[in-house]
Design a protein around this motif. Structure first.
Motif, PDB file in Angstrom:
ATOM      1  N   ASN A 335      31.076  41.967  45.999  1.00  0.00           N
ATOM      2  CA  ASN A 335      29.718  42.473  45.818  1.00  0.00           C
ATOM      3  C   ASN A 335      28.702  41.343  45.685  1.00  0.00           C
ATOM      4  O   ASN A 335      27.578  41.452  46.183  1.00  0.00           O
ATOM      5  CB  ASN A 335      29.659  43.381  44.587  1.00  0.00           C
ATOM      6  CG  ASN A 335      30.519  44.625  44.737  1.00  0.00           C
ATOM      7  OD1 ASN A 335      30.831  45.056  45.852  1.00  0.00           O
ATOM      8  ND2 ASN A 335      30.932  45.205  43.623  1.00  0.00           N
ATOM      9  N   SER A 366      34.329  52.552  47.830  1.00  0.00           N
ATOM     10  CA  SER A 366      33.115  53.378  47.927  1.00  0.00           C
ATOM     11  C   SER A 366      31.939  52.748  47.198  1.00  0.00           C
ATOM     12  O   SER A 366      30.805  52.781  47.696  1.00  0.00           O
ATOM     13  CB  SER A 366      33.408  54.777  47.377  1.00  0.00           C
ATOM     14  OG  SER A 366      33.865  54.722  46.038  1.00  0.00           O
ATOM     15  N   GLU A 367      32.178  52.166  46.030  1.00  0.00           N
ATOM     16  CA  GLU A 367      31.077  51.578  45.272  1.00  0.00           C
ATOM     17  C   GLU A 367      30.467  50.400  46.025  1.00  0.00           C
ATOM     18  O   GLU A 367      29.236  50.259  46.086  1.00  0.00           O
ATOM     19  CB  GLU A 367      31.565  51.140  43.890  1.00  0.00           C
ATOM     20  CG  GLU A 367      31.924  52.297  42.970  1.00  0.00           C
ATOM     21  CD  GLU A 367      32.316  51.821  41.588  1.00  0.00           C
ATOM     22  OE1 GLU A 367      32.161  50.604  41.305  1.00  0.00           O
ATOM     23  OE2 GLU A 367      32.769  52.647  40.780  1.00  0.00           O
ATOM     24  N   SER A 368      31.302  49.564  46.602  1.00  0.00           N
ATOM     25  CA  SER A 368      30.798  48.397  47.330  1.00  0.00           C
ATOM     26  C   SER A 368      30.022  48.816  48.575  1.00  0.00           C
ATOM     27  O   SER A 368      28.947  48.278  48.863  1.00  0.00           O
ATOM     28  CB  SER A 368      31.955  47.476  47.725  1.00  0.00           C
ATOM     29  OG  SER A 368      32.544  46.886  46.590  1.00  0.00           O
ATOM     30  N   ARG A 370      28.647  51.825  49.359  1.00  0.00           N
ATOM     31  CA  ARG A 370      27.404  52.522  49.022  1.00  0.00           C
ATOM     32  C   ARG A 370      26.364  51.552  48.479  1.00  0.00           C
ATOM     33  O   ARG A 370      25.176  51.642  48.808  1.00  0.00           O
ATOM     34  CB  ARG A 370      27.688  53.609  47.986  1.00  0.00           C
ATOM     35  CG  ARG A 370      28.441  54.807  48.544  1.00  0.00           C
ATOM     36  CD  ARG A 370      28.721  55.831  47.460  1.00  0.00           C
ATOM     37  NE  ARG A 370      29.410  56.998  47.999  1.00  0.00           N
ATOM     38  CZ  ARG A 370      30.506  57.523  47.465  1.00  0.00           C
ATOM     39  NH1 ARG A 370      31.060  56.974  46.396  1.00  0.00           N
ATOM     40  NH2 ARG A 370      31.065  58.590  48.010  1.00  0.00           N
ATOM     41  N   GLY A 371      26.818  50.602  47.659  1.00  0.00           N
ATOM     42  CA  GLY A 371      25.888  49.627  47.106  1.00  0.00           C
ATOM     43  C   GLY A 371      25.265  48.760  48.179  1.00  0.00           C
ATOM     44  O   GLY A 371      24.067  48.439  48.131  1.00  0.00           O
TER      45      GLY A 371
END
Length: 480
Positions: A335, A366-368, A370-371
């Motif tokens: 990230n 998913s977090e990476s 979407r971010g």
């Protein structure tokens, strides 16, 4: 007993296909109408074609674009991955079938095995066995809204921790020139089955034992290998395709990087989109320094850098001390690199003479993902986005994230609130291998062993698939 239960469970789900999808699942446009049906039964208006492929129109739910057969396969496989009773014996059986020399266990020759593996596994993850099947898969992906495919020539060599080559029989050594020619021809054949805008995925170790040993030793690339790569690069450029060079184990990676820089100097020209992309593995403690080094090198020497950023796939058989100690450290590494590339905060990117580069973000977290989409959109709206990232994911894994990105892109394109120069429209590609059923099972077995994270992402997406399937059933019942 567990596998029997799983198959019965899947057959039960198959019985609702006609209820959910009607006659034949997802429908294409009808030439006489401006309205068509989605897989979920909703009706949408025709939208413009892209590269002669009919696209699925925007929908309120990202997964509405997927055919019901894909949803059912994903639910079955996610159940398999999440079951401690099924996964271990299932993986062992999978490996046995993938590597067996018995005609009874070869799914290409055994019609019973083929009848199970082809619809459940091969169709979920693989492109096809010939040009017609591969082009149909590519067309289907584009129709769903994906920008294209990454087609991988699956041949590679695995190296043990002691630098010994797995499965190598010294009594059956093939001449280096023959190995390289086979690898070159396989990649040229792969390029012949994809079209403009698609990608070719390459592993240098696929060129054989001699090349793998040269990589281990850190030698310069043999002239025959250089000639083969030049042929591959020039063919890809002529077809409008790009090439990513896959990362491999760390004993090979330093030489892979150096060889790739040599080809980038020749083919990645300033002012044009990069042809070749190197791969940086964010799970390595040195990943940030690698990115900085590559940016500075391309700036100093005057060529365009292409970066594919991944988390990493060799944790089970690589040098563990070079890898971050925890998953959280790897997440922060990935990230952080994305954030600073999009902001342009790497030191090599500061100043007036910053290097030109392109960025592909490959992964299933998913977090990476979407971010990254959110950050790129925010920076673009403020005219501060340093580079427009693209995305790639394995076919059949994290489909809910890929479809979510496509939904975002379609929403952005229909939103007239921002001027075009402040809009970021992400592109997503699906990565597949091709070949016989057994060849692709060997490839997938290696990916499962190396990349359990991707399997975990697929399992985590099962809730979204169940919700979408339930929505389709209720819609059909409401219309009945």
């Amino acid at each position: 007993m567990g596998s029997v239960f799983a198959m019965k469970h899947f057959r039960t789900r198959l019985k609702i296909v006609h209820l959910v999808a009607g006659n034949g699942g997802q429908k294409r446009f009808q030439s006489s109408s401006d309205v068509y049906n989605l897989a979920d039964g909703s009706r949408k208006t025709r939208i413009p074609k892209h590269d002669s492929v009919e696209l699925i129109a925007p929908s309120s739910t990202p997964l509405a674009r997927l055919p019901t057969s894909s949803l059912l396969r994903s639910l079955f496989l996610s159940s398999f991955f999440s079951s401690p009773f099924l996964f271990r014996p299932g993986l062992a059986l999978f490996q046995k079938v993938a590597n067996s020399s018995s005609s009874w266990l070869n799914p290409d020759g055994n019609p019973v095995l083929r009848g199970i593996i082809a619809p459940l596994i091969y169709k979920q993850f693989c492109a096809g066995r010939n040009k017609a099947e591969i082009q149909r898969t590519a067309s289907d992906n584009r129709r769903l809204g994906f920008s294209g495919i990454v087609l991988c020539y699956g041949k590679e060599v695995q190296v043990r921790a002691d630098n010994k080559i797995l499965g190598h029989n010294q009594e059956k050594v093939i001449v280096m020139d023959t190995e390289i020619k086979q690898w070159r021809d396989g990649n040229i054949q792969t390029l012949g089955m994809i079209g403009e805008g698609d990608w070719l995925g390459i592993k240098y170790s696929g060129a054989g034992v001699h090349i793998t040993n040269a990589l281990i030793k850190g030698s310069t690339p043999p002239s025959k290998f250089v000639e083969a790569m030049q042929t591959i690069c020039e063919t890809a450029a002529a077809r409008g395709c790009r090439i990513w060079i896959d990362a491999e184990q760390q004993v090979l990676q330093s030489a892979i990087d150096e060889w790739t820089f040599g080809f980038m100097r020749r083919y990645n020209k300033i002012g044009r989109r990069a042809l070749l992309y190197s791969t940086v593995q964010a799970y390595l403690k040195s990943s940030r320094e690698k990115v900085q080094h590559q940016l500075a090198l391309s700036q100093r020497e005057g060529w365009r850098l292409g970066i594919k950023l991944v988390r990493g796939a060799y944790i089970s058989n690589d040098q563990r001390d070079r890898i971050h100690d925890t998953k959280a450290d790897t997440d922060n590494s990935y990230n952080g690199i994305v954030r600073d590339l999009l902001h342009g905060k790497f030191s090599a990117l500061l100043g007036d003479n910053s290097p030109q580069f392109d960025l592909l973000l490959a992964g299933h977290n998913s977090e990476s993902i979407r971010g990254a989409v959110r950050l790129a959109s925010d920076l673009a709206s403020e005219s501060r986005l340093r580079i427009y990232p693209e995305f790639a994911q394995l076919q059949g894994m994290a489909d809910e994230i890929g479809c979510e990105i496509l939904q975002h892109a379609e929403n952005v394109n229909t939103d007239k609130a921002l001027p075009l120069d402040k809009i970021y429209t992400p592109k997503v590609y699906k990565c597949l291998t091709w070949g016989s059923l057994q060849d692709c099972m060997q490839y997938l077995t290696r990916r499962l062993v190396e990349n359990r994270g991707a399997a975990d992402r697929m399992r985590e997406g099962s809730a979204a698939f169940r919700k979408e399937l339930k929505r389709r059933i209720l819609r059909r019942l409401a219309k009945a």
